[in-house]
Write an enzyme that holds these catalytic residues in place. Structure first.
Site, PDB file in Angstrom:
ATOM      1  N   LYS A  89      30.250  63.561 -15.305  1.00  0.00           N
ATOM      2  CA  LYS A  89      31.472  63.070 -14.708  1.00  0.00           C
ATOM      3  C   LYS A  89      32.531  62.884 -15.793  1.00  0.00           C
ATOM      4  O   LYS A  89      32.132  62.814 -16.960  1.00  0.00           O
ATOM      5  CB  LYS A  89      31.227  61.767 -13.944  1.00  0.00           C
ATOM      6  CG  LYS A  89      30.942  60.557 -14.828  1.00  0.00           C
ATOM      7  CD  LYS A  89      30.783  59.307 -14.011  1.00  0.00           C
ATOM      8  CE  LYS A  89      32.093  58.606 -13.788  1.00  0.00           C
ATOM      9  NZ  LYS A  89      32.349  57.497 -14.721  1.00  0.00           N
ATOM     10  N   LYS A 124      18.873  56.046 -10.995  1.00  0.00           N
ATOM     11  CA  LYS A 124      18.291  54.699 -10.984  1.00  0.00           C
ATOM     12  C   LYS A 124      17.199  54.652  -9.908  1.00  0.00           C
ATOM     13  O   LYS A 124      17.445  55.004  -8.755  1.00  0.00           O
ATOM     14  CB  LYS A 124      19.368  53.648 -10.673  1.00  0.00           C
ATOM     15  CG  LYS A 124      20.446  53.541 -11.749  1.00  0.00           C
ATOM     16  CD  LYS A 124      21.461  52.470 -11.362  1.00  0.00           C
ATOM     17  CE  LYS A 124      22.736  52.552 -12.200  1.00  0.00           C
ATOM     18  NZ  LYS A 124      22.607  52.154 -13.581  1.00  0.00           N
ATOM     19  N   GLU A 130      30.646  44.216 -13.513  1.00  0.00           N
ATOM     20  CA  GLU A 130      30.203  44.325 -14.904  1.00  0.00           C
ATOM     21  C   GLU A 130      30.786  43.178 -15.710  1.00  0.00           C
ATOM     22  O   GLU A 130      31.863  42.670 -15.385  1.00  0.00           O
ATOM     23  CB  GLU A 130      30.696  45.646 -15.494  1.00  0.00           C
ATOM     24  CG  GLU A 130      30.168  46.860 -14.772  1.00  0.00           C
ATOM     25  CD  GLU A 130      30.568  48.147 -15.475  1.00  0.00           C
ATOM     26  OE1 GLU A 130      29.761  48.685 -16.233  1.00  0.00           O
ATOM     27  OE2 GLU A 130      31.708  48.586 -15.266  1.00  0.00           O
ATOM     28  N   ASP A 143      36.899  55.835 -11.967  1.00  0.00           N
ATOM     29  CA  ASP A 143      35.705  55.721 -12.807  1.00  0.00           C
ATOM     30  C   ASP A 143      34.440  55.437 -11.985  1.00  0.00           C
ATOM     31  O   ASP A 143      33.359  55.899 -12.319  1.00  0.00           O
ATOM     32  CB  ASP A 143      35.938  54.583 -13.814  1.00  0.00           C
ATOM     33  CG  ASP A 143      34.881  54.527 -14.916  1.00  0.00           C
ATOM     34  OD1 ASP A 143      34.375  55.605 -15.285  1.00  0.00           O
ATOM     35  OD2 ASP A 143      34.575  53.420 -15.388  1.00  0.00           O
ATOM     36  N   HIS A 167      29.967  56.731  -8.125  1.00  0.00           N
ATOM     37  CA  HIS A 167      28.850  55.773  -8.055  1.00  0.00           C
ATOM     38  C   HIS A 167      28.812  54.958  -6.754  1.00  0.00           C
ATOM     39  O   HIS A 167      27.771  54.843  -6.113  1.00  0.00           O
ATOM     40  CB  HIS A 167      28.896  54.808  -9.233  1.00  0.00           C
ATOM     41  CG  HIS A 167      28.932  55.497 -10.561  1.00  0.00           C
ATOM     42  ND1 HIS A 167      28.307  56.689 -10.796  1.00  0.00           N
ATOM     43  CD2 HIS A 167      29.527  55.163 -11.742  1.00  0.00           C
ATOM     44  CE1 HIS A 167      28.501  57.056 -12.055  1.00  0.00           C
ATOM     45  NE2 HIS A 167      29.246  56.143 -12.644  1.00  0.00           N
ATOM     46  N   LYS A 178      35.469  45.176 -14.205  1.00  0.00           N
ATOM     47  CA  LYS A 178      34.972  44.829 -15.542  1.00  0.00           C
ATOM     48  C   LYS A 178      35.388  43.395 -15.869  1.00  0.00           C
ATOM     49  O   LYS A 178      36.296  42.857 -15.248  1.00  0.00           O
ATOM     50  CB  LYS A 178      35.550  45.808 -16.562  1.00  0.00           C
ATOM     51  CG  LYS A 178      35.103  47.251 -16.286  1.00  0.00           C
ATOM     52  CD  LYS A 178      35.115  48.096 -17.537  1.00  0.00           C
ATOM     53  CE  LYS A 178      34.705  49.521 -17.250  1.00  0.00           C
ATOM     54  NZ  LYS A 178      33.252  49.705 -17.170  1.00  0.00           N
TER      55      LYS A 178
HETATM   56  C1  BG6 Z   1      30.016  54.855 -15.982  1.00  0.00           C
HETATM   57  C2  BG6 Z   1      31.417  54.346 -16.101  1.00  0.00           C
HETATM   58  O1  BG6 Z   1      29.993  56.062 -15.255  1.00  0.00           O
HETATM   59  O2  BG6 Z   1      29.221  53.885 -15.310  1.00  0.00           O
HETATM   60  C3  BG6 Z   1      31.429  53.039 -16.861  1.00  0.00           C
HETATM   61  O3  BG6 Z   1      32.232  55.306 -16.776  1.00  0.00           O
HETATM   62  C4  BG6 Z   1      30.505  52.039 -16.225  1.00  0.00           C
HETATM   63  O4  BG6 Z   1      32.744  52.508 -16.949  1.00  0.00           O
HETATM   64  C5  BG6 Z   1      29.118  52.651 -16.008  1.00  0.00           C
HETATM   65  O5  BG6 Z   1      30.391  50.930 -17.100  1.00  0.00           O
HETATM   66  C6  BG6 Z   1      28.254  51.738 -15.203  1.00  0.00           C
HETATM   67  O6  BG6 Z   1      26.945  52.247 -15.183  1.00  0.00           O
HETATM   68  P1  BG6 Z   1      25.663  51.301 -15.280  1.00  0.00           P
HETATM   69  O7  BG6 Z   1      24.520  52.240 -15.182  1.00  0.00           O
HETATM   70  O8  BG6 Z   1      25.760  50.594 -16.584  1.00  0.00           O
HETATM   71  O9  BG6 Z   1      25.773  50.369 -14.129  1.00  0.00           O
END
Ligand code: BG6
Length: 511
Positions: free
Chosen positions: A171, A205, A239, A258, A263, A359
């Site tokens: 991505k 995951k 996050e 992002d 996701h 974030k």
């Molecule tokens: C990434 C994003 O694809 O996924 C990040 O670019 C983000 O900004 C991350 O922090 C989150 O992934 P995970 O697996 O840490 O939850």
């Protein structure tokens, strides 16, 4: 408490011999995720018996230097519980097995010369007429040109029944609907759809993969999994990290691009898809694609954007987004987004799906929470009970991994009073913890040619179509609402739910 699961897992089959060519050999993704995942597959003894790893990058170096660089990185993870790759030692035999099969091709990925050198390296490794995975761990602007160069050099040509060539695309897959369509069109000039593996690491995951098993391998949930019984769904990926050293990338991207069309929509599709008729890539991806196709494009009023101001994240004083390196002091880029999404299908029409991600929030938490419609109160009319519980079924993705069910019981005592309780399943109570960074399954699947966990062109384009009006609306002006670092997001996100049936976001702190 460790209990045993009721069935033994089947042995994974060993993939056919293949070479893995990693573009961006010295990049962060390669050393943090791709190579550690390959090493883990080696430890699990499910790498092909014959394998070659060929790194491609602009940096000076040779095979030995690249191997050393990667080993140093692996060593730095040992005993570091906060890294994705959490191990207590590196198995030298496994590592040596890999290192002895490494090669390095230095050059400019935009120039044809490099591809001649790469062809020669593949010949040398014995894969000139063999299976090859080209892994694009490079900036997205290079995806289309690198695929085209590979094609021009004849490296993507496969021979039916003899050898295959596959490309893994990281991505971001496009920045909007137009660029995603253009990227697909460009890749498809060189490659067939079944040669392209568009990665979304959330699908690596275990807890995400297991959603389908939970829904479709159990008879008791599916009958209530619809608009008759479900009030709304909340999908959260919060996050505590900020943008860290990724200011430059983030200024071009923002939280919506992002995290959402990739996701969060991946999580949504797992919850919302119809049961597939077959558990293969076509069957499963068709049903997921149906979800995206049934989602009307959002309106700007369905979205709230936020940006972190200074504050305190888990006790640590944290600066504002606008003070981060490579971020403009007046930046209007969002670090938080909340959305109200609909799926206009027989199963889901009228059930809001609320999505949020951000974030510098209160805690790290990824979960899917399904709220069921309340029970009627009439049975309790002669008691003091004036409300029944919100029944939640929560799929905990991370950091907790498990499933919980929240319901009411009678509080012990002479009066009829209710108390909300929770029934928990935690993966760790039933299964041993294997070091896993989430890329193992994905890489293994590319090796065996199973595209189930990868996105198809139509899925990606439809996901962008859904969010496009919000991107356009935000680009036209306005600013994100500020929220203090460490908070649960901006006030507007609470209003989004409150104004939509008086709903409330769930608490972000894992229980
Ligand atoms: C990434 C994003 O694809 O996924 C990040 O670019 C983000 O900004 C991350 O922090 C989150 O992934 P995970 O697996 O840490 O939850």
């Amino acid at each position: 408490m460790t209990q045993t699961a009721t069935t033994e897992p089947p042995k994974a089959k060993t993939p056919e011999p293949c070479a893995i060519v990693i573009f961006g050999a010295f990049g962060d993704l390669t050393k943090r995720l791709v190579v550690p995942a390959i090493y883990n597959l080696g430890c699990e003894k499910i790498l092909p018996e014959k394998i070659a790893l060929i790194g491609v990058d602009l940096a000076e170096g040779d095979a030995a230097g690249w191997a050393k660089h990667l080993r140093t990185m692996l060593d730095s993870f040992v005993g570091n519980a906060s890294s994705e790759f959490d191990v207590d030692h590196i198995d030298d035999a496994v590592w040596q097995g890999l290192a002895s099969r490494m090669d390095y091709v230095r050059g400019d990925i935009t120039k044809p010369d490099l591809y001649h050198a790469l062809g020669a390296a593949l010949d040398k490794a014995g894969f000139g007429q063999g299976n090859v995975i080209f892994y694009f761990a490079i900036g997205d602007r290079f995806f289309a040109p690198v695929a085209a160069q590979l094609g021009q050099a004849g490296l993507t040509k496969q021979e039916d029944g003899k050898f295959w060539r596959r490309v893994v695309v990281e991505k971001p897959f496009g920045h909007d609907v137009t660029s995603a369509r253009a990227l697909n069109a460009s890749l498809l000039e060189t490659l067939a759809e079944d040669q392209i593996f568009r990665i979304d690491h959330f699908l690596g995951k275990e807890t995400v993969q297991s959603i389908m098993a939970f829904r479709f391998a159990n008879g008791m949930f599916e009958p209530i999994w619809n608009r008759d019984r479900i009030d709304h769904v909340q999908i959260t990926a919060s996050e505590v990290v900020g943008v860290e050293a990724r200011g430059k990338f983030y200024e071009q991207t923002g939280a919506l691009r992002d995290m959402v069309p990739n996701h969060l929509f991946t999580l949504l599709a797992m919850v919302a898809m119809e049961p597939p008729t077959t558990f293969d890539a076509t069957g499963i991806r068709n049903r997921k694609a149906d979800v995206f196709a049934a989602m009307p494009a959002l309106k700007v009023t369905d979205a709230v954007r936020g940006q972190y101001a200074a504050g305190t994240v888990k006790g640590v004083p944290s600066k504002a987004y606008r003070e981060e390196p490579d971020v403009g002091p007046q930046s209007a880029v969002e670090t938080y987004v909340a959305l109200r999404v609909e799926i206009d299908s027989w199963r889901w029409a009228g059930v809001p799906f609320y999505l949020r991600t951000g974030k510098h929030m209160t805690d790290r938490l990824t979960e899917i929470a399904i709220r069921f419609k309340p029970a009627p109160l009439s049975s309790f009319q002669t008691t003091a009970v004036d409300a029944t519980a919100a029944n939640w079924l929560v799929l905990h993705i991370q950091p907790e991994e498990g499933i919980s069910l929240h319901f009411d019981v009678k509080r012990p005592g002479p009066d009829v009073a209710l108390a909300g309780v929770r029934m928990d399943f935690a993966y760790k109570d039933f299964f041993a913890h294997e070091p896993n960074i989430g890329y193992e399954t994905l890489l293994y699947d590319v090796m065996i040619g199973d595209a189930t966990l990868f996105n198809r062109a139509d899925m990606v384009e439809n996901a962008w179509r859904v969010v496009q009006p919000v991107l356009d609306g935000w680009a036209a002006g306005g600013e994100p609402e500020l929220y203090a670092s460490g908070a649960a997001g901006p006030a507007g996100a609470d209003a989004l739910l409150a104004d939509d049936g008086g709903h409330v976001w769930r608490d972000l702190r894992p229980k």
